[in-house]
Design an enzyme around this catalytic site. Structure first.
Site, mmCIF file in Angstrom:
data_model
loop_
_atom_site.group_PDB
_atom_site.id
_atom_site.type_symbol
_atom_site.label_atom_id
_atom_site.label_comp_id
_atom_site.label_asym_id
_atom_site.label_seq_id
_atom_site.Cartn_x
_atom_site.Cartn_y
_atom_site.Cartn_z
ATOM 1 N N ILE A 10 0.855 -1.188 0.000
ATOM 2 C CA ILE A 10 0.000 0.000 0.000
ATOM 3 C C ILE A 10 0.890 1.237 0.000
ATOM 4 C CG2 ILE A 10 -1.857 1.224 1.191
ATOM 5 C CD1 ILE A 10 -2.424 -1.446 2.677
ATOM 6 N N LYS A 42 6.355 9.308 9.560
ATOM 7 C CA LYS A 42 4.920 9.521 9.581
ATOM 8 C C LYS A 42 4.123 8.221 9.679
ATOM 9 C CE LYS A 42 4.926 13.947 7.128
ATOM 10 N NZ LYS A 42 4.374 14.716 5.971
ATOM 11 N N ASP A 59 9.229 6.485 -2.572
ATOM 12 C CA ASP A 59 8.813 7.693 -3.273
ATOM 13 C C ASP A 59 8.288 7.244 -4.633
ATOM 14 O OD1 ASP A 59 8.475 10.049 -4.638
ATOM 15 O OD2 ASP A 59 10.487 10.833 -4.238
ATOM 16 N N ASN A 87 -2.455 4.169 -3.456
ATOM 17 C CA ASN A 87 -3.261 5.077 -2.639
ATOM 18 C C ASN A 87 -2.708 6.498 -2.604
ATOM 19 O OD1 ASN A 87 -5.160 5.817 -0.324
ATOM 20 N ND2 ASN A 87 -3.163 6.042 0.667
ATOM 21 N N TYR A 151 -7.209 18.447 -10.408
ATOM 22 C CA TYR A 151 -7.427 17.236 -9.602
ATOM 23 C C TYR A 151 -8.510 16.360 -10.232
ATOM 24 C CZ TYR A 151 -8.749 14.278 -5.651
ATOM 25 O OH TYR A 151 -9.034 13.200 -4.857
ATOM 26 N N LYS A 155 -7.978 12.435 -11.704
ATOM 27 C CA LYS A 155 -8.731 11.284 -11.225
ATOM 28 C C LYS A 155 -9.609 10.686 -12.325
ATOM 29 C CE LYS A 155 -7.174 11.017 -7.031
ATOM 30 N NZ LYS A 155 -6.343 9.850 -6.625
ATOM 31 N N VAL A 184 -14.023 10.928 3.362
ATOM 32 C CA VAL A 184 -13.510 10.052 4.420
ATOM 33 C C VAL A 184 -12.809 10.947 5.428
ATOM 34 C CG1 VAL A 184 -12.058 8.079 5.013
ATOM 35 C CG2 VAL A 184 -13.144 8.174 2.759
#
Length: 290
Positions: A10, A42, A59, A87, A151, A155, A184
């Site tokens: 992921i 992170k 990366d 993701n 954006y 997508k 979300v």
């Protein structure tokens, strides 16, 4: 005969995000998870130094970094990968006339070309496992939200391409699943770059509205990442292919888009975003320019 352990990689597993939520649920379901992210600091503690999770620095914009990840995964899995979840992604809010084209190209690199690069690199492992590619798209692929054209376009491109890739990969035994994600509850908007509308912009008069689009209010009432992840992982385990709509009011939005006339859908969308009143302000300000 015991079944082989299943492996999932992921991208974008930073704490508080969708990737981390997916990693948690895949792990609970018995998968070995390669939790990747650009900045290892992170990674949430729940995924650090626990069984069935291998953190990887990755990366997705670096071919060298991707190649290194392929090598590591191949060595640990014997050359197979059951699930690849692309993701990682980013948003960009700005009127089209004021878009920084370099930023726009970078966004397409991250949201569209990086998933393709990952698929190309991991294809032999996915073919060996007869696996599935899960690409993170958005309802923005179908809904023309003002001031998000770059954006939305990235997508939309990913959504169409994933459908096409699925047809090409089917003879090789690899499936594809596109996540048409609505709202979300994540930390995605915490560190987002706020739009800086230039004073010369035709839209400067509504700059405050444009900035508010990046403050996370669209996540209000949205499910948390675990609720989201349970649905996605469930779909993967069922062998679902094609598209699934997931997130805040996902089913309602999906059916409204399919069944309502475009003029009616636009009215519903405007009731939510209140953009027509803002655009009216722009039209009014144009009168003073003439």
């Amino acid at each position: 005969m015991t079944s082989l352990r299943k492996y999932v990689l992921i991208t974008g597993c930073s704490a508080g995000g969708i990737g981390a939520g997916l990693a948690e649920v895949f792990r609970e379901k018995g998968y070995h998870v390669f939790a990747t992210l650009r900045n290892p600091s992170k990674l949430p503690q729940t995924l650090s130094k626990v069984s069935n999770v291998t953190p990887l620095t990755l990366d997705v914009l670096s071919s060298e970094s991707i190649a290194a990840a392929v090598k590591t995964v191949s060595q640990e899995t014997g050359g197979r990968l059951d699930v690849l979840v692309n993701n990682s992604g980013q948003t960009y809010i700005m009127p089209a006339l004021d878009v920084d084209l370099n930023k726009a190209r970078n966004l397409f690199d991250l949201n569209f070309f990086a998933p393709l690069a990952m698929i190309q690199a991991f294809a032999p492992l996915l073919i060996e496992a007869r696996g599935i590619i899960v690409n993170q798209s958005s309802a923005a692929a179908y809904v023309p939200m003002s001031f998000s054209s770059v954006y939305n376009g990235s997508k939309a491109a990913l959504t169409m391409a994933t459908d096409t890739w699925g047809r090409e990969l089917q003879p090789l035994g690899v499936r594809t699943l596109t996540l048409i994600t609505t709202g979300v509850k994540t930390h995605a908007f915490d560190n987002i770059e706020r739009p800086k509308v230039p004073e010369s912009s035709y839209y400067y008069v509504i700059r405050d509205y444009i900035v508010r689009m990046s403050d996370g209010r669209l996540q209000e009432g949205a499910p948390d990442t675990r609720t989201y992840a349970l649905k996605v992982v469930g779909a993967v385990q069922k062998g679902t292919t094609g598209e699934i709509w997931v997130g805040k009011d996902a089913s309602i939005n999906h059916w409204a888009l399919r069944l309502l006339p475009s003029s009616v859908f636009d009215l519903v969308l405007d009731g939510f975003l209140k953009v027509s009143g803002e655009l009216a302000k722009v039209a009014e300000s144009m009168k003073s320019r003439r």
